[in-house]
Design a protein around this motif. Structure first.
Motif, PDB file in Angstrom:
ATOM      1  N   GLY A 303      50.127  30.989  38.813  1.00 33.00           N
ATOM      2  CA  GLY A 303      49.213  29.946  39.257  1.00 33.00           C
ATOM      3  C   GLY A 303      49.158  29.631  40.726  1.00 33.00           C
ATOM      4  N   GLY A 304      49.945  30.307  41.539  1.00 33.44           N
ATOM      5  CA  GLY A 304      49.897  30.009  42.969  1.00 33.44           C
ATOM      6  C   GLY A 304      48.542  30.303  43.594  1.00 33.44           C
ATOM      7  N   LEU A 305      47.795  31.236  42.985  1.00 39.46           N
ATOM      8  CA  LEU A 305      46.448  31.553  43.464  1.00 39.46           C
ATOM      9  C   LEU A 305      45.411  31.206  42.404  1.00 39.46           C
ATOM     10  CD1 LEU A 305      47.054  34.991  45.252  1.00 39.46           C
ATOM     11  CD2 LEU A 305      46.840  32.730  46.283  1.00 39.46           C
ATOM     12  N   ALA A 306      45.678  30.159  41.644  1.00 35.04           N
ATOM     13  CA  ALA A 306      44.761  29.772  40.564  1.00 35.04           C
ATOM     14  C   ALA A 306      43.422  29.280  41.097  1.00 35.04           C
ATOM     15  CB  ALA A 306      45.403  28.692  39.686  1.00 35.04           C
ATOM     16  N   ASP A 307      43.430  28.638  42.248  1.00 37.13           N
ATOM     17  CA  ASP A 307      42.194  28.097  42.814  1.00 37.13           C
ATOM     18  C   ASP A 307      41.390  29.221  43.464  1.00 37.13           C
ATOM     19  OD1 ASP A 307      40.373  26.852  44.857  1.00 37.13           O
ATOM     20  OD2 ASP A 307      41.263  25.019  44.031  1.00 37.13           O
ATOM     21  N   PRO A 308      40.128  29.435  43.058  1.00 42.26           N
ATOM     22  CA  PRO A 308      39.327  30.509  43.653  1.00 42.26           C
ATOM     23  C   PRO A 308      39.115  30.339  45.151  1.00 42.26           C
ATOM     24  CG  PRO A 308      37.966  29.094  42.259  1.00 42.26           C
ATOM     25  CD  PRO A 308      39.391  28.719  41.998  1.00 42.26           C
ATOM     26  N   GLY A 309      39.126  29.100  45.647  1.00 44.72           N
ATOM     27  CA  GLY A 309      38.994  28.873  47.078  1.00 44.72           C
ATOM     28  C   GLY A 309      40.187  29.419  47.845  1.00 44.72           C
ATOM     29  N   ILE A 310      41.373  29.292  47.285  1.00 39.66           N
ATOM     30  CA  ILE A 310      42.570  29.842  47.922  1.00 39.66           C
ATOM     31  C   ILE A 310      42.501  31.369  47.935  1.00 39.66           C
ATOM     32  CG2 ILE A 310      45.077  30.019  47.800  1.00 39.66           C
ATOM     33  CD1 ILE A 310      44.125  27.247  48.575  1.00 39.66           C
ATOM     34  N   ARG A 311      42.013  31.949  46.839  1.00 41.29           N
ATOM     35  CA  ARG A 311      41.893  33.413  46.788  1.00 41.29           C
ATOM     36  C   ARG A 311      40.884  33.904  47.820  1.00 41.29           C
ATOM     37  NH1 ARG A 311      41.805  32.204  41.144  1.00 41.29           N
ATOM     38  NH2 ARG A 311      39.651  32.916  40.859  1.00 41.29           N
ATOM     39  N   SER A 462      36.700  37.854  29.640  1.00 39.98           N
ATOM     40  CA  SER A 462      37.559  36.826  29.046  1.00 39.98           C
ATOM     41  C   SER A 462      38.492  37.445  28.016  1.00 39.98           C
ATOM     42  CB  SER A 462      36.695  35.759  28.368  1.00 39.98           C
ATOM     43  OG  SER A 462      35.807  35.173  29.297  1.00 39.98           O
ATOM     44  N   GLY A 463      39.781  37.138  28.148  1.00 42.90           N
ATOM     45  CA  GLY A 463      40.751  37.624  27.176  1.00 42.90           C
ATOM     46  C   GLY A 463      41.305  38.995  27.454  1.00 42.90           C
ATOM     47  N   SER A 464      40.817  39.717  28.484  1.00 44.14           N
ATOM     48  CA  SER A 464      41.368  41.036  28.802  1.00 44.14           C
ATOM     49  C   SER A 464      42.839  40.905  29.181  1.00 44.14           C
ATOM     50  CB  SER A 464      40.596  41.666  29.969  1.00 44.14           C
ATOM     51  OG  SER A 464      41.289  42.798  30.469  1.00 44.14           O
ATOM     52  N   SER A 465      43.649  41.850  28.727  1.00 39.58           N
ATOM     53  CA  SER A 465      45.079  41.821  29.047  1.00 39.58           C
ATOM     54  C   SER A 465      45.332  42.039  30.531  1.00 39.58           C
ATOM     55  CB  SER A 465      45.809  42.893  28.229  1.00 39.58           C
ATOM     56  OG  SER A 465      45.316  44.182  28.536  1.00 39.58           O
ATOM     57  N   ASP A 466      44.333  42.540  31.254  1.00 37.60           N
ATOM     58  CA  ASP A 466      44.468  42.760  32.694  1.00 37.60           C
ATOM     59  C   ASP A 466      43.842  41.636  33.518  1.00 37.60           C
ATOM     60  OD1 ASP A 466      45.814  45.242  32.420  1.00 37.60           O
ATOM     61  OD2 ASP A 466      43.907  46.180  31.911  1.00 37.60           O
ATOM     62  N   ASN A 467      43.327  40.623  32.845  1.00 40.05           N
ATOM     63  CA  ASN A 467      42.744  39.454  33.504  1.00 40.05           C
ATOM     64  C   ASN A 467      43.817  38.380  33.578  1.00 40.05           C
ATOM     65  OD1 ASN A 467      41.226  37.277  34.388  1.00 40.05           O
ATOM     66  ND2 ASN A 467      39.763  37.319  32.687  1.00 40.05           N
ATOM     67  N   TRP A 468      44.805  38.596  34.450  1.00 41.59           N
ATOM     68  CA  TRP A 468      45.981  37.736  34.488  1.00 41.59           C
ATOM     69  C   TRP A 468      45.659  36.322  34.944  1.00 41.59           C
ATOM     70  CZ3 TRP A 468      49.332  41.666  37.699  1.00 41.59           C
ATOM     71  CH2 TRP A 468      49.539  42.826  36.935  1.00 41.59           C
ATOM     72  N   ILE A 469      44.688  36.190  35.814  1.00 41.10           N
ATOM     73  CA  ILE A 469      44.379  34.875  36.383  1.00 41.10           C
ATOM     74  C   ILE A 469      43.650  33.980  35.390  1.00 41.10           C
ATOM     75  CG2 ILE A 469      42.100  35.391  37.361  1.00 41.10           C
ATOM     76  CD1 ILE A 469      44.981  33.574  39.167  1.00 41.10           C
ATOM     77  N   GLY A 470      43.163  34.566  34.303  1.00 45.53           N
ATOM     78  CA  GLY A 470      42.450  33.787  33.293  1.00 45.53           C
ATOM     79  C   GLY A 470      41.017  33.468  33.673  1.00 45.53           C
ATOM     80  N   PHE A 471      40.400  34.321  34.474  1.00 44.17           N
ATOM     81  CA  PHE A 471      38.999  34.130  34.839  1.00 44.17           C
ATOM     82  C   PHE A 471      38.134  34.151  33.577  1.00 44.17           C
ATOM     83  CE2 PHE A 471      34.959  36.421  35.783  1.00 44.17           C
ATOM     84  CZ  PHE A 471      34.347  35.446  36.551  1.00 44.17           C
ATOM     85  N   ARG A 472      37.224  33.199  33.474  1.00 47.83           N
ATOM     86  CA  ARG A 472      36.332  33.143  32.310  1.00 47.83           C
ATOM     87  C   ARG A 472      34.914  32.824  32.759  1.00 47.83           C
ATOM     88  NH1 ARG A 472      38.466  33.334  27.326  1.00 47.83           N
ATOM     89  NH2 ARG A 472      40.755  33.219  27.188  1.00 47.83           N
ATOM     90  N   SER A 504      33.578  39.779  42.905  1.00 47.12           N
ATOM     91  CA  SER A 504      34.000  39.562  44.288  1.00 47.12           C
ATOM     92  C   SER A 504      33.943  38.088  44.669  1.00 47.12           C
ATOM     93  CB  SER A 504      33.128  40.388  45.234  1.00 47.12           C
ATOM     94  OG  SER A 504      33.264  41.767  44.964  1.00 47.12           O
ATOM     95  N   ALA A 505      32.935  37.392  44.187  1.00 45.25           N
ATOM     96  CA  ALA A 505      32.818  35.962  44.500  1.00 45.25           C
ATOM     97  C   ALA A 505      33.981  35.176  43.903  1.00 45.25           C
ATOM     98  CB  ALA A 505      31.484  35.421  43.984  1.00 45.25           C
ATOM     99  N   ALA A 506      34.408  35.573  42.704  1.00 41.49           N
ATOM    100  CA  ALA A 506      35.508  34.873  42.035  1.00 41.49           C
ATOM    101  C   ALA A 506      36.874  35.330  42.531  1.00 41.49           C
ATOM    102  CB  ALA A 506      35.413  35.084  40.528  1.00 41.49           C
ATOM    103  N   LYS A 507      36.914  36.474  43.225  1.00 37.06           N
ATOM    104  CA  LYS A 507      38.170  37.057  43.707  1.00 37.06           C
ATOM    105  C   LYS A 507      39.180  37.170  42.556  1.00 37.06           C
ATOM    106  CE  LYS A 507      36.934  37.540  48.014  1.00 37.06           C
ATOM    107  NZ  LYS A 507      35.501  37.341  47.772  1.00 37.06           N
ATOM    108  N   VAL A 508      38.725  37.741  41.456  1.00 39.27           N
ATOM    109  CA  VAL A 508      39.630  37.980  40.331  1.00 39.27           C
ATOM    110  C   VAL A 508      40.793  38.848  40.794  1.00 39.27           C
ATOM    111  CG1 VAL A 508      39.798  38.819  37.963  1.00 39.27           C
ATOM    112  CG2 VAL A 508      37.643  37.834  38.780  1.00 39.27           C
TER     113      VAL A 508
END
Length: 548
Positions: A303-311, A462-472, A504-508
């Motif tokens: 969660g240290g980079l949970a905020d998309p603005g920080i990413r 959503s739900g991908s095992s490689d989507n660690w940040i939980g982007f939805r 790219s906008a979400a910086k997943v």
């Protein structure tokens, strides 16, 4: 298989300047704007000059001994580098990363959920028996078995049947635009059913022959020593110029010494250290080709980079050009998307233009980029109040990236801390959520086997095992599904470009640099492809002497 294997790429201690052999597609180094800085611009070429003369024996180096030559049970790159010259696929990935029918001569689509494959006549296996529709159907069904490496590539398949003496019909649960590209990979390998069943569990092990139809046949595997392939005497297609290829394995200084002394004639180099050590050596040529591989930062569940603005702020502040020069000797290129230009197997101009329009991954951050990044941090609703932990291993390149990330965080008012782990523990970060519980972002390598960018963007659904940040995003999910089912290349490219924009906008993920494929070869030899296609294309069949 949706390939998420990582490429082990050690870094450099010395900065080098890239002067790639031959001109190729200019992939662009701006990586989406930022300051106008003088950064290395890679000139990638998919092929080497055409060979003119025959060669008796070529000694080739791998970095590891193959674990198996049955790619259904073990899909390692060492085994694939050997076997792609021995076994053939229904479709073929070409050196320019495009895909065409191969053991298939005609493709029919009576509707969007049906694929009819007409098989090439006159193809024979190395034992002299003809390739039949029964062999093809058996091979496809073997690849699709749940415990096999390629099983997930068949997830949309409803039924596969033999519908004629030389015809296979595949019915899908939903349209699948990538399936023919899959058939240019390991899911399209065609085996001689009788020989595979006869070998049983021993198939693909030392002492066993092959069950294939390619330009070379497997003539020896001495465990711990070498693998030998020899020109198939009754090959149905074009005769290779090189009669025999002997594969041995070495890494690091042993590999460098073998190539420098002439004990080995060539290698597809996995390690950037190897490439650096061999640059300018007499008697050797180096070529750099398109690849799908990218160095990237992957935020984790911590969660240290949970905020998309920080990413977004971190992406703006990272010095990609500095990483490329000091960490990888200029042999990687600052990049704005999570997949390399080798994925542009169609509509290349469309994807290149879209890459260059992305504005939040500058090669080198300008003062304006840093100001914008600081503003994003100030406005973040969930700015971290503890150091952001950066996970990496001890390789020089990844450590350079980790230090650059820590420096970028400092420039925008955040703290970073590097956690360095042994290589084995580093590998666990990718597949084990608990292993990465103490890191906020991983310094990662990523590549895909398909020459289509959509093959990486499904990692963010959503739900991908490689989507660690939980982007939805329901819109993102719908568009990825739509692209995967769009058979028209032009229409699919437009969808993929929009998916790329959303990603790219979400910086997943936060891309850093693309890594080319590197071919190091004796200056007396030529013809082999320089692109990542060497993993799926019979590269040795094009190899030969420069002079006739």
């Amino acid at each position: 298989m949706k390939l998420t294997s990582r490429i082990a790429a050690a870094g450099l201690t010395a900065a080098l300047t890239l002067t790639a052999a031959c001109g190729g597609a200019d992939t662009g180094a701006s990586a989406g704007g930022g300051a106008n800085v003088d950064v290395t611009k890679l000139k990638l070429t998919p092929t080497t000059p055409k060979a003119r003369g025959e060669v008796s024996t070529v000694n080739w180096l791998l970095e590891d001994e193959p674990e198996s030559l049955d790619l259904d049970t073990q899909g390692g790159s060492a085994g694939r580098t050997v076997l792609t010259n021995v076994c053939e696929r229904l479709y073929q990935m070409r050196p320019d990363m495009s895909v065409r029918p191969f053991l298939v001569v005609k493709e029919g689509r009576p509707d969007t959920k049906t694929l009819v494959l007409t098989l090439r006549d006159g193809v024979s296996f190395h034992d002299g028996s003809p390739m039949t529709a029964d062999d093809v159907l058996y091979s496809l069904r073997r690849h699709a078995q749940p415990d096999m490496e390629q099983s997930d590539e068949f997830r949309h398949v409803a039924k596969m049947t033999k519908t004629g003496p030389r015809e296979i019909t595949i019915s899908f649960k939903q349209p699948d635009a990538l399936f023919t590209k899959v058939l240019a990979g390991d899911a399209g390998l065609v085996y001689n059913r009788e020989l595979v069943e006869k070998a049983g569990d021993e198939f693909g092990t030392p002492g066993q022959g092959d069950a294939c139809s390619g330009p070379y046949e497997l003539t020896g595997w001495k465990s711990g020593d070498s693998v030998t392939i020899t020109r198939a005497p009754h090959y149905w297609g074009r005769k290779p110029l090189t009669n025999k290829v002997v594969f041995r394995w070495a890494a690091d200084s042993a590999l460098v010494n073998a190539l420098t002394t002439g004990a080995a004639d060539g290698t597809y180099a996995d390690s950037i250290n190897t490439v650096a050590a061999l640059r300018g050596k007499a008697g050797l040529d180096e070529y750099f080709g398109p690849s799908t591989a990218v160095l990237t930062l992957i935020p984790t569940e911590r969660g240290g980079l949970a905020d998309p603005g920080i990413r977004r702020a971190l992406s703006l502040a990272v010095d990609r050009a500095g990483i490329a020069k000091s960490g990888y000797g200029g042999l990687v290129e600052p990049w704005a998307t999570p997949v390399g230009s080798g994925s542009w197997g169609y509509e290349k101009d469309v994807f290149a233009a879209a890459q260059n329009k992305l504005t939040e991954a500058p090669a080198q951050p300008s003062a304006q980029d840093i100001t914008k990044a600081k503003r994003l941090v100030e406005n973040a609703g969930n700015a971290p109040d503890r150091p952001i932990v950066i996970g990496t291993d001890g390789t020089q390149g990844r450590l350079v990236i980790a230090n650059a990330v820590r420096a970028a965080l400092s420039r925008i008012g955040l703290q970073g801390r590097i956690k360095t782990v042994p290589a084995a523990e580093y590998g666990e970060f990718y597949g084990d959520k608990s292993a990465r519980a103490d890191i906020d972002v991983l310094v990662a390598d990523w590549y895909i086997s398909k020459s289509d960018p959509i093959g990486v963007y499904d990692n963010a659904v959503s739900g991908s095992s490689d989507n660690w940040i939980g982007f939805r995003s329901a819109d993102y999910d719908r568009e990825v599904e739509a692209a995967g089912g769009t058979l028209d290349d032009k229409k699919r490219a437009r969808l993929v470009v929009d998916i790329q924009r959303r990603f790219s906008a979400a910086k997943v993920w936060i891309p850093i640099a693309q890594q080319p494929t590197t071919l190091v070869i004796s200056d007396k030899l030529t013809g082999a492809p320089a692109s990542m296609a060497y993993l799926y294309y019979p590269w040795a069949a094009d190899l030969g002497a420069k002079k006739g």
